[in-house]
Design an enzyme around this catalytic site. Sequence first.
Site, PDB file in Angstrom:
ATOM      1  N   SER A 173       0.752  -1.085  -0.001  1.00  0.00           N
ATOM      2  CA  SER A 173       0.149  -0.060  -0.004  1.00  0.00           C
ATOM      3  C   SER A 173       0.819   1.249  -0.004  1.00  0.00           C
ATOM      4  O   SER A 173       0.348   2.375  -0.249  1.00  0.00           O
ATOM      5  CB  SER A 173      -0.882   0.006   1.294  1.00  0.00           C
ATOM      6  OG  SER A 173      -0.186  -0.366   2.429  1.00  0.00           O
TER       7      SER A 173
ATOM      8  N   HIS B  62      10.738  -0.057   1.547  1.00  0.00           N
ATOM      9  CA  HIS B  62      10.717  -0.721   2.614  1.00  0.00           C
ATOM     10  C   HIS B  62      10.792  -2.109   2.647  1.00  0.00           C
ATOM     11  O   HIS B  62      10.184  -2.650   1.545  1.00  0.00           O
ATOM     12  CB  HIS B  62       9.827   0.033   3.839  1.00  0.00           C
ATOM     13  CG  HIS B  62       8.293  -0.516   3.592  1.00  0.00           C
ATOM     14  ND1 HIS B  62       7.565   0.002   2.345  1.00  0.00           N
ATOM     15  CD2 HIS B  62       7.484  -1.551   4.048  1.00  0.00           C
ATOM     16  CE1 HIS B  62       6.495  -0.581   2.363  1.00  0.00           C
ATOM     17  NE2 HIS B  62       6.317  -1.528   3.245  1.00  0.00           N
TER      18      HIS B  62
END
Lengths: 378, 378
Positions: free
Chosen positions: A168, A173
């Site tokens: 999302s 990351h």
Amino acid sequence: MSSFDFTSHSHRRFNPLTNSWVLCSPHRTKRPWQGKEDEPDTKQRPSYDPSCYLCPTNSRASAGLKNPDYKETYVFENDFPAVQQDQPVLAVASQDDFNPLLQTESIRGQCFVICFSPKHDKTLADMSETEILPVIQTWIDLYNDLQSKPHINHVQIFENKGEMMGCSNPHPHCQVWSTEDVPEEPAVELKNMQVYQEKHHRCMLCDYVETETKADQKAKAVAATTSSSSATPSTTPDGSRIVCENDSFMCVVPFWATWPFETLVLSKQHLARLSDATPAQRQDLANIIRRITCRYDNLFKCSFPYSMGIHQAPTNGNTDHEKLSHLHLHFYPPLLRSASVKKFLVGFELLGQAQRDITPEQAAKRLMDCSEVHYKSA
Amino acid sequence: MSSFDFTSHSHRRFNPLTNSWVLCSPHRTKRPWQGKEDEPDTKQRPSYDPSCYLCPTNSRASAGLKNPDYKETYVFENDFPAVQQDQPVLAVASQDDFNPLLQTESIRGQCFVICFSPKHDKTLADMSETEILPVIQTWIDLYNDLQSKPHINHVQIFENKGEMMGCSNPHPHCQVWSTEDVPEEPAVELKNMQVYQEKHHRCMLCDYVETETKADQKAKAVAATTSSSSATPSTTPDGSRIVCENDSFMCVVPFWATWPFETLVLSKQHLARLSDATPAQRQDLANIIRRITCRYDNLFKCSFPYSMGIHQAPTNGNTDHEKLSHLHLHFYPPLLRSASVKKFLVGFELLGQAQRDITPEQAAKRLMDCSEVHYKSA
Ligand SMILES: [Zn+2]
Ligand SMILES: [Zn+2]
């Protein structure tokens, strides 16, 4: 009838890591596409997004938490973890109650998020090796921390990149799920590597590095001569599967790849885990990660989606597992023939057998032909 | 600390059919959704679509072919098959050339499409039992035809429903891929059923029917008394997993389900294949298919996407396989918490272990609470 041709006839290939077969239907690449097309990700993002819960100084998803003004990487515990550290232990079923069809075990663990960079618009594909190196160091530090915890027996580092992979937030990351059990996939790989070791007295992945090196040399020798190798029909597909390599790592489209442009990054030396790597090997890993992710982006001129994961020794203190483990990274990308056409793992794949159209050798060739300079900066 | 609670603590469950574990994280159902949402399929379609290549009298994808004016079901060979009938045989590697890491085999086969109905706007969920019965008969007839072919050793019938499952055409249809090999999934199931048989001298799925019947009876007995069963902590989750049943079939959310609303339709009698079913059993299968697909549509008030597949005896003439096989249908639906939120099989799922949030007992309860009258006609 003509002889068997691996680029136009159906065959299956064996995945020794999972001990399973994959169906390859190369003639099917000619079929017209009538299915759903997704929007390719070619967005230009800001380097800081005030609404991103991963950018430095912003508020996190959990109320009251704020990110520091981090400069390289940043690690925090997942706000909605799949496994928890503090939960009661499940009573074991008595002999009388035991039913082999209703087996269950409690699982404790800890889940983390690692931001790769403070810059919202970066990805591994356009980070420099100097910027990727601290990410590798953070992976090592967290693994070492978790290794000392008795209830943590495995550390799974993985990155979901792109909306197609359910991710999302585009901020670069990865996630780290550490668990009480050794999860299914690495457990199965270790088991099959053990069977191979017992049979051949060699490490499966060390042998595979050698096998791919030989196939690459043969392909180059054939290309250097004018005569084609098709005089004697081959019993295995011809061609190299090495996309790129350096002294310490090799990136191949594995012989048994399921995903169209799946790759496997293998340590050339037998390393059980990232933390066993020398500084030079860590540098080489940063190099190979930059090069393969850059080639991926260049393939369809988009931010290329994938799930990537690192398989290394479990932290369960099992010395057999440590000896068997051979550091490798899997890249599983869902794109099929363009930035907008996705491969679906459905139907026959779920109920019968994994299946691919383009051959691994064809996919490797496509990736070999891509530049290692990112299209955005070229 | 309080005692272990299967509705809020992480645990893993064992899938005896695939011999693998699934992670269940029930506390995670509380996390907010920030990911991609898909458009739910609530479209009203015409009963005849002039541009559909599956509607009666229309032109097919392949040039020059035209569909007949069929009235019930219609079978034809897939225009872009994953396996082909006519291809050369692959030479077997000599002992010297054999490499355990480069194993491959040629695979012949035939692929078919079966239209369930001439009506473009129908699905199994809103077809009557009388309309579903000819579909079952067509499955049986095609299986029997293929069984007589020596190079066909397995017949995989499967349906992909909905764009989420990569299905490009809403016209009600399924596919049949028949192959020279027994594909991975049914081969693994048969192997694990054999291990169970050798250990327990019983059919695994016959035992599982009994296990789920007992769990259902226990759940009903507990519900009938005022006292809760939570006095003694349970070593297995409480509650029924039976969504619906009749004399011949049972539809359960299996104890080890991976997909949120996954179901397994089991024959209550030990039937090796569909063609062994009596007329009454075929009628009962039509009944259970109508009821579970209708409940699926009613769950989120949309045309519910799934991949469905039938596992039955291979056609390889192996008498052990015939004895071991126990007819069952798998429904793998990707919807997670609403008509627009999909479950992604990515990251940890691909690299670690299958994972679910809502427990199988909670999912079964949700499906039990759905009506068997379709929301569009209610
Ligand atoms: Zn090795
Ligand atoms: Zn049985």
